[in-house]
Design a protein around this motif. Structure first.
Motif, PDB file in Angstrom:
ATOM      1  N   THR A  84       0.847  -1.179   0.000  1.00 57.39           N
ATOM      2  CA  THR A  84       0.000   0.000   0.000  1.00 57.39           C
ATOM      3  C   THR A  84       0.888   1.236   0.000  1.00 57.39           C
ATOM      4  O   THR A  84       1.935   1.253   0.640  1.00 57.39           O
ATOM      5  CB  THR A  84      -0.934   0.058   1.228  1.00 57.39           C
ATOM      6  N   TYR A  85       0.453   2.240  -0.732  1.00 54.78           N
ATOM      7  CA  TYR A  85       1.209   3.482  -0.846  1.00 54.78           C
ATOM      8  C   TYR A  85       0.264   4.644  -0.567  1.00 54.78           C
ATOM      9  O   TYR A  85      -0.808   4.714  -1.168  1.00 54.78           O
ATOM     10  CB  TYR A  85       1.801   3.640  -2.247  1.00 54.78           C
ATOM     11  N   ALA A  86       0.680   5.533   0.320  1.00 54.61           N
ATOM     12  CA  ALA A  86      -0.146   6.711   0.601  1.00 54.61           C
ATOM     13  C   ALA A  86       0.334   7.869  -0.260  1.00 54.61           C
ATOM     14  O   ALA A  86       1.538   8.048  -0.445  1.00 54.61           O
ATOM     15  CB  ALA A  86      -0.051   7.086   2.071  1.00 54.61           C
ATOM     16  N   GLY A  87      -0.612   8.611  -0.800  1.00 55.51           N
ATOM     17  CA  GLY A  87      -0.271   9.778  -1.619  1.00 55.51           C
ATOM     18  C   GLY A  87      -0.009  10.985  -0.739  1.00 55.51           C
ATOM     19  O   GLY A  87      -0.150  10.931   0.489  1.00 55.51           O
ATOM     20  N   ALA A  88       0.388  12.076  -1.380  1.00 57.86           N
ATOM     21  CA  ALA A  88       0.627  13.318  -0.648  1.00 57.86           C
ATOM     22  C   ALA A  88      -0.684  13.866  -0.094  1.00 57.86           C
ATOM     23  O   ALA A  88      -1.752  13.580  -0.610  1.00 57.86           O
ATOM     24  CB  ALA A  88       1.255  14.346  -1.585  1.00 57.86           C
ATOM     25  N   VAL A  89      -0.556  14.636   0.970  1.00 59.56           N
ATOM     26  CA  VAL A  89      -1.737  15.330   1.498  1.00 59.56           C
ATOM     27  C   VAL A  89      -1.912  16.608   0.692  1.00 59.56           C
ATOM     28  O   VAL A  89      -0.998  17.418   0.601  1.00 59.56           O
ATOM     29  CB  VAL A  89      -1.571  15.677   2.992  1.00 59.56           C
ATOM     30  N   VAL A  90      -3.054  16.740   0.058  1.00 54.88           N
ATOM     31  CA  VAL A  90      -3.299  17.929  -0.768  1.00 54.88           C
ATOM     32  C   VAL A  90      -4.291  18.826  -0.043  1.00 54.88           C
ATOM     33  O   VAL A  90      -5.377  18.390   0.326  1.00 54.88           O
ATOM     34  CB  VAL A  90      -3.856  17.528  -2.146  1.00 54.88           C
ATOM     35  N   GLY A  95       1.734  -5.077  -9.878  1.00 51.41           N
ATOM     36  CA  GLY A  95       1.791  -3.932 -10.802  1.00 51.41           C
ATOM     37  C   GLY A  95       0.452  -3.334 -11.140  1.00 51.41           C
ATOM     38  O   GLY A  95       0.367  -2.474 -12.016  1.00 51.41           O
ATOM     39  N   ALA A  96      -0.602  -3.764 -10.477  1.00 49.89           N
ATOM     40  CA  ALA A  96      -1.917  -3.192 -10.778  1.00 49.89           C
ATOM     41  C   ALA A  96      -2.518  -2.581  -9.521  1.00 49.89           C
ATOM     42  O   ALA A  96      -2.249  -3.048  -8.407  1.00 49.89           O
ATOM     43  CB  ALA A  96      -2.845  -4.278 -11.317  1.00 49.89           C
ATOM     44  N   ILE A  97      -3.274  -1.547  -9.712  1.00 51.95           N
ATOM     45  CA  ILE A  97      -3.958  -0.925  -8.571  1.00 51.95           C
ATOM     46  C   ILE A  97      -5.170  -1.789  -8.257  1.00 51.95           C
ATOM     47  O   ILE A  97      -6.043  -1.997  -9.106  1.00 51.95           O
ATOM     48  CB  ILE A  97      -4.457   0.496  -8.912  1.00 51.95           C
ATOM     49  N   THR A  98      -5.199  -2.328  -7.067  1.00 55.88           N
ATOM     50  CA  THR A  98      -6.347  -3.172  -6.733  1.00 55.88           C
ATOM     51  C   THR A  98      -7.336  -2.449  -5.842  1.00 55.88           C
ATOM     52  O   THR A  98      -8.485  -2.830  -5.725  1.00 55.88           O
ATOM     53  CB  THR A  98      -5.903  -4.458  -6.018  1.00 55.88           C
ATOM     54  N   ASP A  99      -6.883  -1.382  -5.185  1.00 50.45           N
ATOM     55  CA  ASP A  99      -7.831  -0.648  -4.342  1.00 50.45           C
ATOM     56  C   ASP A  99      -7.332   0.780  -4.128  1.00 50.45           C
ATOM     57  O   ASP A  99      -6.129   1.044  -4.178  1.00 50.45           O
ATOM     58  CB  ASP A  99      -7.990  -1.352  -2.985  1.00 50.45           C
ATOM     59  N   VAL A 100      -8.285   1.675  -3.948  1.00 51.53           N
ATOM     60  CA  VAL A 100      -7.957   3.044  -3.584  1.00 51.53           C
ATOM     61  C   VAL A 100      -8.771   3.378  -2.340  1.00 51.53           C
ATOM     62  O   VAL A 100      -9.984   3.222  -2.348  1.00 51.53           O
ATOM     63  CB  VAL A 100      -8.317   4.041  -4.706  1.00 51.53           C
ATOM     64  N   THR A 101      -8.100   3.809  -1.292  1.00 46.77           N
ATOM     65  CA  THR A 101      -8.841   4.233  -0.098  1.00 46.77           C
ATOM     66  C   THR A 101      -8.543   5.697   0.156  1.00 46.77           C
ATOM     67  O   THR A 101      -7.412   6.134  -0.021  1.00 46.77           O
ATOM     68  CB  THR A 101      -8.401   3.452   1.163  1.00 46.77           C
ATOM     69  N   ALA A 102      -9.567   6.388   0.569  1.00 49.32           N
ATOM     70  CA  ALA A 102      -9.348   7.790   0.921  1.00 49.32           C
ATOM     71  C   ALA A 102      -8.999   7.863   2.387  1.00 49.32           C
ATOM     72  O   ALA A 102      -9.760   7.415   3.234  1.00 49.32           O
ATOM     73  CB  ALA A 102     -10.603   8.591   0.627  1.00 49.32           C
ATOM     74  N   ALA A 118     -16.113  10.258  -4.025  1.00 46.87           N
ATOM     75  CA  ALA A 118     -15.061   9.274  -3.760  1.00 46.87           C
ATOM     76  C   ALA A 118     -15.315   7.915  -4.422  1.00 46.87           C
ATOM     77  O   ALA A 118     -14.428   7.395  -5.107  1.00 46.87           O
ATOM     78  CB  ALA A 118     -14.846   9.138  -2.257  1.00 46.87           C
ATOM     79  N   PRO A 119     -16.494   7.305  -4.243  1.00 51.17           N
ATOM     80  CA  PRO A 119     -16.718   5.995  -4.878  1.00 51.17           C
ATOM     81  C   PRO A 119     -16.620   6.066  -6.402  1.00 51.17           C
ATOM     82  O   PRO A 119     -16.069   5.160  -7.036  1.00 51.17           O
ATOM     83  CB  PRO A 119     -18.123   5.612  -4.454  1.00 51.17           C
ATOM     84  N   LEU A 120     -17.120   7.153  -6.970  1.00 48.48           N
ATOM     85  CA  LEU A 120     -17.071   7.304  -8.427  1.00 48.48           C
ATOM     86  C   LEU A 120     -15.628   7.383  -8.897  1.00 48.48           C
ATOM     87  O   LEU A 120     -15.230   6.725  -9.863  1.00 48.48           O
ATOM     88  CB  LEU A 120     -17.822   8.581  -8.856  1.00 48.48           C
ATOM     89  N   LEU A 121     -14.830   8.185  -8.181  1.00 47.25           N
ATOM     90  CA  LEU A 121     -13.422   8.344  -8.551  1.00 47.25           C
ATOM     91  C   LEU A 121     -12.680   7.023  -8.404  1.00 47.25           C
ATOM     92  O   LEU A 121     -11.885   6.629  -9.253  1.00 47.25           O
ATOM     93  CB  LEU A 121     -12.777   9.426  -7.671  1.00 47.25           C
ATOM     94  N   ARG A 122     -12.976   6.320  -7.307  1.00 48.79           N
ATOM     95  CA  ARG A 122     -12.298   5.044  -7.044  1.00 48.79           C
ATOM     96  C   ARG A 122     -12.582   4.080  -8.196  1.00 48.79           C
ATOM     97  O   ARG A 122     -11.671   3.468  -8.759  1.00 48.79           O
ATOM     98  CB  ARG A 122     -12.822   4.467  -5.730  1.00 48.79           C
ATOM     99  N   ALA A 123     -13.852   4.007  -8.600  1.00 50.46           N
ATOM    100  CA  ALA A 123     -14.229   3.091  -9.675  1.00 50.46           C
ATOM    101  C   ALA A 123     -13.519   3.471 -10.971  1.00 50.46           C
ATOM    102  O   ALA A 123     -12.990   2.616 -11.685  1.00 50.46           O
ATOM    103  CB  ALA A 123     -15.739   3.131  -9.869  1.00 50.46           C
ATOM    104  N   GLU A 124     -13.473   4.765 -11.244  1.00 51.78           N
ATOM    105  CA  GLU A 124     -12.831   5.210 -12.486  1.00 51.78           C
ATOM    106  C   GLU A 124     -11.344   4.904 -12.484  1.00 51.78           C
ATOM    107  O   GLU A 124     -10.790   4.480 -13.500  1.00 51.78           O
ATOM    108  CB  GLU A 124     -13.031   6.728 -12.663  1.00 51.78           C
ATOM    109  N   VAL A 125     -10.721   5.147 -11.327  1.00 50.18           N
ATOM    110  CA  VAL A 125      -9.276   4.925 -11.233  1.00 50.18           C
ATOM    111  C   VAL A 125      -8.958   3.438 -11.399  1.00 50.18           C
ATOM    112  O   VAL A 125      -8.041   3.059 -12.127  1.00 50.18           O
ATOM    113  CB  VAL A 125      -8.739   5.447  -9.881  1.00 50.18           C
ATOM    114  N   LEU A 126      -9.760   2.595 -10.752  1.00 45.57           N
ATOM    115  CA  LEU A 126      -9.518   1.157 -10.856  1.00 45.57           C
ATOM    116  C   LEU A 126      -9.669   0.697 -12.296  1.00 45.57           C
ATOM    117  O   LEU A 126      -8.961  -0.171 -12.781  1.00 45.57           O
ATOM    118  CB  LEU A 126     -10.475   0.387  -9.935  1.00 45.57           C
TER     119      LEU A 126
END
Lengths: 152, 480
Positions: free
Chosen positions: A64-70, A86-93, A111-119
């Motif tokens: 798991t990798y955390a992104g920057a705080v924006v 090598g694949a994104i399997t989940d995105v958590t906010a 958030a759910p919409l973005l997660r689905a799109e990103v996946l």
């Protein structure tokens, strides 16, 4: 303006404004605190927290990798991705815009919409959600930092 | 000077004096609709703010930055609502035209221009301050950040620029310096401005987020306005042009520089009662077709058969470059038409008595009104004003109509006295005559006024002094 028109217009406008205000107060009473901040960690850059892979050129490690705080005017946004093979399997906010009830509402929707799109896209190059432009932009920026950290 | 040229037959009251006013019902209905339109206008403005309140918008006032943002959002909503109302006022929507008349509607439209612009400017500035404070940026950097980072925002900034251009070119002082066509072209940019302003409302404005009923309401409001504009300004004119198939049949000189243009066409029975109202004419000849002319009918439409085949007439004076070419119109030239518009007709009547006052070319719509509007012999007074007898256009026709219908007619000729604000010639003014000297019944009459703006203002002032109320005054302006 004729007196009858003036009085009716004033009464109608006052009624409409009062009704709107009442409805607004009710929304605030019931709708607050739907989603809180999930965690208060602040990372300046993407940071790897767990996982078995080694960082650096080895790349595409699982974990798991955390992104920057924006920071946005509606609050801070930070996302964390889970990578497997090598694949994104989940995105958590980890944090979402939460400055006021309205932002929370928007975050909840976006958030759910973005997660689905990103996946689906497997990248941060996805459309922003209309009506949640700021949240989307921050979400995707933080995501990109996480992707960079994961060397994806 | 106030001996009538043609005295009306003494009124032979068929009913007792003070009998039923046959125009009372129509007048009350019109005033009611006018009041409803006023209420509707204020209600949409209140609704724009109420929808935001209902969404919990007032919560923003808990912080200073939030207060700026909240005020900015409110200003934007109110400003956009005003812009939509302005579009509707200028759209020539039938109910607006029938109720307040075209030039009253445009007057309100002009009055709303500056407030709308101020609200939109305040919207931009307050939002930049509010957002900037929340993010620790100064307003200018915030504005730059919004332009660069947020989609659709640069369009919104462009829209503001266009709105400024439209309002500035419409200021009287600026407008006079440019030809009408320039002002018109810039004014068309309003549509571009509104279209450019829309995207950010729906994509960035959280109030109109997908799935909210605020979004539905605002969408409905925008679509309804667009539809009204398309129907009234595009579809209706095309329909009218194809329905009536007007062609120029004759151009008759009336006086030096003044011609009557007669046109024949189909289904003219549908235009019955529009004598005195105005249409926008386009004569489809090379070099002329693009120039819209607002001219009033100077006679009731005449129909020859049951199918509505017939002819129309407008009487015009050489005013500008456009109208000068009209004298040489060829027979058979096709004519595109929009209308009828305006309240210079029987639809505006509120009393049994009527007083018609016209000056110069403004006499011609009165000629049509005199022909068709109902009155008992002795209940009408017609006052014609010009420099000389030659400028009392259509004078013989009007004399004949007054004789036939029993109206009192006055010819007032001669120049105005120097330095005195009056609509009367010098001799009449010196003799102390006023409107009531010619039309003693004026306080209980509908007063139709048509002529140059400054002159008309003097007549209106005189009429008000004589006790005429606002809703009895019907004025058609001849300078656009």
């Amino acid at each position: 303006m004729r007196a009858r028109a003036a009085v009716s217009a004033a009464l109608a406008s006052a009624g409409i404004l009062l009704a709107g205000w009442q409805a607004g107060v009710r929304v605030e009473d019931t709708g607050s605190g739907a989603v809180g901040t999930l965690s208060g960690t602040d990372g300046t850059a993407g940071s790897r927290t767990t996982g078995s892979g080694t960082t650096g050129s080895a790349a595409k490690a699982a974990g798991t990798y955390a992104g920057a705080v924006v920071q946005t005017r509606f609050g801070a946004v930070q996302v964390q991705i889970t990578v497997k093979a090598g694949a994104i399997t989940d995105v958590t906010a980890l944090q979402l815009t939460d400055a006021e009830r309205k932002s929370i509402q928007i975050s909840n929707r976006a958030a759910p919409l973005l997660r689905a799109e990103v996946l689906k896209a497997q990248s941060s190059k996805v459309q922003t959600i209309s009506g949640a432009t700021v949240t989307s932009a921050a979400y995707l920026t933080s995501l990109q930092a996480a992707l960079d950290a994961a060397n994806l | 000077m106030n001996t009538p040229l043609l005295a009306g037959r003494p009124a032979v009251p068929r009913r007792a004096p003070g009998a039923v006013n046959s125009f009372r019902g129509q007048h009350r209905r019109r005033l009611l609709t006018a009041d409803l339109l006023t209420v509707f206008f204020w209600a949409t403005l209140a609704l724009a703010v109420a929808l935001w309140l209902a969404d919990g918008g007032a919560a923003g006032f808990s912080t200073l930055a939030g207060s700026f943002t909240a005020l900015g959002i409110t200003a934007g909503l109110a400003g956009m609502d005003l812009v939509l109302c302005m579009l509707l006022l200028a759209a020539r929507v039938p109910v607006v035209d029938r109720t307040m008349g075209h030039d009253r509607a445009l007057e309100v439209h002009r009055k709303l221009g500056k407030p709308a612009l101020y609200l939109l400017l305040a919207h931009g500035v307050l939002i930049a301050i509010g957002y900037g404070m929340a993010e620790g940026l100064d307003p200018v950097s915030e504005l730059v950040a919004l332009w660069v980072l947020v989609p659709d925002m640069w369009l919104a900034v462009v829209a503001i620029g266009l709105f400024i251009a439209v309002v500035v070119t419409s200021l009287v002082a600026v407008r006079r310096r440019f030809p009408y066509e320039f002002w018109y072209a810039v004014h068309l940019l309003t549509y571009a401005a509104v279209l450019a302003a829309l995207p950010h409302q729906f994509s960035v404005g959280a109030l109109f987020a997908e799935g909210t009923w605020q979004r539905l309401y605002w969408l409905a409001l925008c679509i309804a306005t667009g539809a009204a504009l398309l129907y009234c300004r595009v579809a209706q004119p095309l329909l009218a042009t194809f329905r009536h198939q007007l062609t120029v049949s004759r151009v008759v000189p009336v006086a030096p520089g003044v011609v009557s243009i007669e046109m024949s066409g189909l289904h003219l029975d549908r235009l019955a009662g529009s004598g005195g109202r105005f249409f926008i004419w386009r004569f489809l000849a090379p070099g002329l077709w693009w120039h819209p002319h607002p001219f009033s009918l100077s006679a009731e439409p005449v129909t020859f058969d049951a199918g509505g085949r017939g002819s129309l007439r407008v009487t015009v004076r050489n005013l500008g470059r456009g109208s000068a070419q009209l004298a040489s119109l060829r027979r058979g030239t096709k004519v595109a038409v929009e209308g009828p518009y305006g309240l210079f007709s029987t639809a505006a009547r509120s009393r049994n008595q009527v007083v018609m006052i016209g000056a110069g070319i403004g006499i011609t719509p009165l000629r049509a009104l005199l022909e068709s509007t109902p009155f008992q012999p002795g209940n009408a007074t017609v006052i014609l004003r010009g420099h000389g007898e030659a400028e009392l256009y259509l004078g013989t026709e009007i004399l004949e109509l007054c004789r036939r219908r029993g109206a009192t007619l006055f010819h007032l000729t001669g120049s105005r006295p120097a330095g005195v604000q009056t609509w009367l010639p010098e001799s009449a003014s010196r003799a102390g005559h006023r409107l009531a000297s010619y039309a003693p019944q004026v306080a209980d009459a509908d007063v139709y006024i048509c002529g140059p703006a400054a002159w008309a203002r003097s007549v209106i002032h005189d009429a008000r002094t004589a006790g005429v109320r606002e809703d009895q005054l019907h004025c058609e302006r001849f300078d656009w």
